[in-house]
Design a protein around this motif. Structure first.
Motif, PDB file in Angstrom:
ATOM      1  N   THR A 231       0.838  -1.191   0.000  1.00 65.27           N
ATOM      2  CA  THR A 231       0.000   0.000   0.000  1.00 65.27           C
ATOM      3  C   THR A 231       0.875   1.244   0.000  1.00 65.27           C
ATOM      4  O   THR A 231       2.076   1.177   0.265  1.00 65.27           O
ATOM      5  N   GLY A 232       0.263   2.379  -0.273  1.00 64.83           N
ATOM      6  CA  GLY A 232       0.989   3.636  -0.260  1.00 64.83           C
ATOM      7  C   GLY A 232       1.717   3.878  -1.563  1.00 64.83           C
ATOM      8  O   GLY A 232       1.659   3.076  -2.489  1.00 64.83           O
ATOM      9  N   PRO A 233       2.413   5.006  -1.648  1.00 59.99           N
ATOM     10  CA  PRO A 233       3.124   5.351  -2.885  1.00 59.99           C
ATOM     11  C   PRO A 233       4.293   4.398  -3.128  1.00 59.99           C
ATOM     12  O   PRO A 233       4.870   3.848  -2.202  1.00 59.99           O
ATOM     13  N   VAL A 234       4.628   4.203  -4.393  1.00 60.59           N
ATOM     14  CA  VAL A 234       5.747   3.341  -4.771  1.00 60.59           C
ATOM     15  C   VAL A 234       6.939   4.222  -5.128  1.00 60.59           C
ATOM     16  O   VAL A 234       6.775   5.317  -5.670  1.00 60.59           O
ATOM     17  N   SER A 235       8.134   3.774  -4.804  1.00 61.58           N
ATOM     18  CA  SER A 235       9.333   4.541  -5.152  1.00 61.58           C
ATOM     19  C   SER A 235       9.909   4.057  -6.472  1.00 61.58           C
ATOM     20  O   SER A 235       9.689   2.909  -6.889  1.00 61.58           O
ATOM     21  N   ALA A 236      10.649   4.936  -7.120  1.00 63.87           N
ATOM     22  CA  ALA A 236      11.331   4.559  -8.358  1.00 63.87           C
ATOM     23  C   ALA A 236      12.303   3.413  -8.111  1.00 63.87           C
ATOM     24  O   ALA A 236      12.454   2.518  -8.947  1.00 63.87           O
ATOM     25  N   ASN A 237      12.950   3.423  -6.953  1.00 65.01           N
ATOM     26  CA  ASN A 237      13.892   2.346  -6.622  1.00 65.01           C
ATOM     27  C   ASN A 237      13.199   0.988  -6.594  1.00 65.01           C
ATOM     28  O   ASN A 237      13.743  -0.011  -7.090  1.00 65.01           O
ATOM     29  N   GLU A 238      12.007   0.950  -6.025  1.00 66.53           N
ATOM     30  CA  GLU A 238      11.254  -0.306  -5.965  1.00 66.53           C
ATOM     31  C   GLU A 238      10.916  -0.811  -7.377  1.00 66.53           C
ATOM     32  O   GLU A 238      11.023  -2.003  -7.670  1.00 66.53           O
ATOM     33  N   ILE A 239      10.530   0.108  -8.251  1.00 69.87           N
ATOM     34  CA  ILE A 239      10.170  -0.287  -9.615  1.00 69.87           C
ATOM     35  C   ILE A 239      11.395  -0.800 -10.361  1.00 69.87           C
ATOM     36  O   ILE A 239      11.338  -1.808 -11.070  1.00 69.87           O
ATOM     37  N   VAL A 240      12.523  -0.123 -10.187  1.00 69.33           N
ATOM     38  CA  VAL A 240      13.757  -0.565 -10.861  1.00 69.33           C
ATOM     39  C   VAL A 240      14.146  -1.965 -10.405  1.00 69.33           C
ATOM     40  O   VAL A 240      14.458  -2.837 -11.229  1.00 69.33           O
ATOM     41  N   LEU A 241      14.141  -2.201  -9.105  1.00 69.15           N
ATOM     42  CA  LEU A 241      14.499  -3.523  -8.580  1.00 69.15           C
ATOM     43  C   LEU A 241      13.525  -4.593  -9.079  1.00 69.15           C
ATOM     44  O   LEU A 241      13.929  -5.720  -9.391  1.00 69.15           O
ATOM     45  N   ALA A 242      12.253  -4.238  -9.178  1.00 72.53           N
ATOM     46  CA  ALA A 242      11.266  -5.180  -9.700  1.00 72.53           C
ATOM     47  C   ALA A 242      11.539  -5.481 -11.172  1.00 72.53           C
ATOM     48  O   ALA A 242      11.443  -6.633 -11.611  1.00 72.53           O
ATOM     49  N   LEU A 243      11.899  -4.461 -11.943  1.00 73.94           N
ATOM     50  CA  LEU A 243      12.214  -4.662 -13.361  1.00 73.94           C
ATOM     51  C   LEU A 243      13.429  -5.563 -13.538  1.00 73.94           C
ATOM     52  O   LEU A 243      13.470  -6.398 -14.446  1.00 73.94           O
ATOM     53  N   GLU A 244      14.431  -5.388 -12.667  1.00 70.93           N
ATOM     54  CA  GLU A 244      15.623  -6.242 -12.740  1.00 70.93           C
ATOM     55  C   GLU A 244      15.287  -7.709 -12.500  1.00 70.93           C
ATOM     56  O   GLU A 244      16.006  -8.594 -12.973  1.00 70.93           O
ATOM     57  N   ASN A 245      14.204  -7.959 -11.790  1.00 67.50           N
ATOM     58  CA  ASN A 245      13.830  -9.329 -11.433  1.00 67.50           C
ATOM     59  C   ASN A 245      12.621  -9.838 -12.218  1.00 67.50           C
ATOM     60  O   ASN A 245      12.022 -10.847 -11.858  1.00 67.50           O
ATOM     61  N   THR A 246      12.283  -9.126 -13.290  1.00 62.47           N
ATOM     62  CA  THR A 246      11.125  -9.502 -14.100  1.00 62.47           C
ATOM     63  C   THR A 246      11.565 -10.047 -15.445  1.00 62.47           C
ATOM     64  O   THR A 246      12.413  -9.467 -16.121  1.00 62.47           O
ATOM     65  N   SER A 247      11.008 -11.159 -15.832  1.00 66.54           N
ATOM     66  CA  SER A 247      11.191 -11.720 -17.177  1.00 66.54           C
ATOM     67  C   SER A 247       9.808 -12.069 -17.699  1.00 66.54           C
ATOM     68  O   SER A 247       9.002 -12.659 -16.974  1.00 66.54           O
ATOM     69  N   ILE A 248       9.515 -11.663 -18.911  1.00 66.92           N
ATOM     70  CA  ILE A 248       8.192 -11.956 -19.473  1.00 66.92           C
ATOM     71  C   ILE A 248       8.348 -12.700 -20.799  1.00 66.92           C
ATOM     72  O   ILE A 248       9.396 -12.651 -21.440  1.00 66.92           O
TER      73      ILE A 248
ATOM     74  N   SER B  53      13.961  -9.780 -20.909  1.00 65.06           N
ATOM     75  CA  SER B  53      14.423  -9.541 -19.545  1.00 65.06           C
ATOM     76  C   SER B  53      15.377  -8.359 -19.524  1.00 65.06           C
ATOM     77  O   SER B  53      15.865  -7.919 -20.574  1.00 65.06           O
ATOM     78  N   ILE B  54      15.639  -7.857 -18.329  1.00 66.44           N
ATOM     79  CA  ILE B  54      16.545  -6.719 -18.139  1.00 66.44           C
ATOM     80  C   ILE B  54      17.805  -7.200 -17.426  1.00 66.44           C
ATOM     81  O   ILE B  54      17.726  -7.837 -16.379  1.00 66.44           O
ATOM     82  N   ARG B  55      18.954  -6.880 -17.990  1.00 71.30           N
ATOM     83  CA  ARG B  55      20.225  -7.256 -17.377  1.00 71.30           C
ATOM     84  C   ARG B  55      20.543  -6.278 -16.247  1.00 71.30           C
ATOM     85  O   ARG B  55      20.613  -5.064 -16.471  1.00 71.30           O
ATOM     86  N   ALA B  56      20.711  -6.784 -15.043  1.00 71.39           N
ATOM     87  CA  ALA B  56      20.876  -5.920 -13.870  1.00 71.39           C
ATOM     88  C   ALA B  56      22.148  -5.080 -13.930  1.00 71.39           C
ATOM     89  O   ALA B  56      22.188  -3.968 -13.396  1.00 71.39           O
ATOM     90  N   GLU B  57      23.189  -5.606 -14.581  1.00 66.57           N
ATOM     91  CA  GLU B  57      24.481  -4.914 -14.573  1.00 66.57           C
ATOM     92  C   GLU B  57      24.459  -3.576 -15.312  1.00 66.57           C
ATOM     93  O   GLU B  57      25.183  -2.647 -14.950  1.00 66.57           O
ATOM     94  N   ASP B  58      23.644  -3.469 -16.383  1.00 66.85           N
ATOM     95  CA  ASP B  58      23.631  -2.227 -17.160  1.00 66.85           C
ATOM     96  C   ASP B  58      22.227  -1.791 -17.582  1.00 66.85           C
ATOM     97  O   ASP B  58      22.063  -0.781 -18.244  1.00 66.85           O
ATOM     98  N   HIS B  59      21.217  -2.578 -17.205  1.00 67.40           N
ATOM     99  CA  HIS B  59      19.813  -2.285 -17.516  1.00 67.40           C
ATOM    100  C   HIS B  59      19.524  -2.289 -19.013  1.00 67.40           C
ATOM    101  O   HIS B  59      18.641  -1.556 -19.495  1.00 67.40           O
ATOM    102  N   GLN B  60      20.258  -3.120 -19.748  1.00 68.96           N
ATOM    103  CA  GLN B  60      19.981  -3.344 -21.162  1.00 68.96           C
ATOM    104  C   GLN B  60      19.050  -4.543 -21.305  1.00 68.96           C
ATOM    105  O   GLN B  60      19.268  -5.585 -20.685  1.00 68.96           O
TER     106      GLN B  60
END
Length: 410
Positions: free
Chosen positions: A328-345, A353-360
């Protein structure tokens, strides 16, 4: 009793309002007018399609995402002003795709803003700026690239053309004179020995200022090239193809953006046999056909050019938000970035997927040829893009650049 009940009721409403999350605001900062608007407007359509899917599925944390558009008018200065306005208006996520020079400006503006505003960071979701430096020397934690980069595009293109017997011996390289075009030119030259061709001529020209490409086509003819490799996009590719058609240029083009609406219509029969490396083809399988039909039903046209992988980037964004939806509550940009690093669709084309080392992003790339045999025709012509070869995300990936020194939140 009535007064007590009213007080309790008011308190309950206040508490409910306090618990309810503020809507997440997403801003598109894109070229919506001017000479490059043909590309920017397609990014807008793809972003609208993606946001509509998120909101139709319930939005984020019980609220629909608020989507706001800002016209950068095609330049870094306009983009810088619009990013400032978007953040001031409450945007926590910035979307943009057309032009690496604009992408570089937005990335730097977001980086500087975040340094000054700890705890109020903003995420930049780069849907299409593909210059290498954006995940190289300019990489940082709060920028994610969901499209290929120059190396992914042209290493798969030249390798695929060679393996399919479509690469000639003599190559002419023509590109726009800024970070993206310079990257493409460098990759074309670097791949010459390993792939097996000779670069017989090269041109770097002004961006979106050339109205007549016939002098460049004449240079290509004089060079004796049998293959032209170009990373040109928007008007610079449309006008190049028109000049090639007018001169009846007898070469095979290898490109990254040949599916831009209007290119095949401009080139006509000259385009037949030309090759492209791109992350999507509508006739690849049943899933790509279904996506193409749904996109057409929602937007009025089949997905082309930058739209498919911009949508897939938005799908990845949606999946990352979904993983954060229980809180609940507002989400931070940091939370979204970390979620993207751990998301594969799984997209209709394959894994993204997103490579955590460089976000490519890592994604499949499809080598395709302009052909009358293609099922999906383009520009009202008898031609479309026939898929020839698919490289998986792992096969397409370019190594992390040594210049990327990403600092993660401590």
């Amino acid at each position: 009793m009535l007064k007590t009940a009213m007080c309790c009721s008011a308190l309950a409403i206040m508490c409910a309002g306090a618990a309810q999350a503020e809507p997440l605001q997403v801003a598109l900062v894109e070229t919506l007018s001017g000479s490059q608007a043909s590309t920017g407007l397609l990014y807008r359509t793809a972003a609208q399609y993606g946001i509509a899917k998120i909101n139709a599925a319930g939005g984020f944390r019980g609220e629909p995402i608020k989507f706001v558009e800002y016209d950068s008018q095609g330049g870094p200065v306009g983009a810088a002003d619009r990013v400032k306005a978007a953040i001031a208006d409450g945007a926590r996520v910035i979307l943009q795709g057309s032009s690496s020079s604009v992408a570089g400006q937005i990335s730097e503006d977001v980086r500087k803003y975040n340094l000054r505003n700890k705890g109020k960071e903003v995420l930049y979701l780069n849907l299409g700026g593909e210059a290498l430096e954006l995940t190289g020397e300019k990489c940082h934690f709060h920028v994610i690239r969901t499209s290929p980069n120059a190396a992914i595009r042209f290493q798969t293109l030249t390798k695929g053309m060679k393996e399919l017997g479509l690469m000639g011996d003599k190559v002419y390289s023509i590109n726009q004179n800024y970070s993206w075009g310079v990257d493409v030119q460098s990759i074309i030259k670097a791949n010459a020995e390993t792939v097996g061709y000779t670069v017989v001529g090269e041109t770097l020209h002004e961006v979106n200022k050339i109205q007549d490409f016939s002098p460049y086509v004449a240079q290509i003819q004089q060079s004796g090239a049998d293959t032209v490799l170009t990373g040109n996009w928007s008007n610079d590719l449309l006008l190049l193809m028109k000049a090639a058609a007018d001169a009846k240029l007898k070469v095979r083009f290898g490109t990254s953006f040949l599916d831009q609406p209007g290119n095949i219509g401009n080139a006509g029969s000259v385009a037949e046999g030309n090759v492209m490396s791109a992350p999507f083809n509508p006739e690849l399988n049943d899933a790509t056909k279904a996506f193409a039909e749904d996109y057409k039903a929602k937007t009025g046209h089949y997905p082309a050019y930058v739209e498919p992988y911009a949508v897939f980037g938005m799908d990845m964004f949606a999946a990352a938000l979904k993983s954060l939806d229980d809180a609940t509550g507002p989400v931070s940009a940091n939370e979204i970035v970390l979620a993207l690093e751990n998301t594969s669709i799984e997209t209709p084309v394959g894994s993204l997927s997103i490579r955590a080392e460089d976000h490519q992003a890592e994604m499949p790339m499809i080598i395709q040829e302009v052909s009358k045999e293609a099922a999906f025709k383009v520009d009202g012509t008898e031609y479309g893009f026939k898929p020839l070869k698919v490289y998986t995300g792992a096969d397409s990936a370019d190594p992390v650049q040594a210049t990327c020194k990403m600092k993660r939140p401590g």
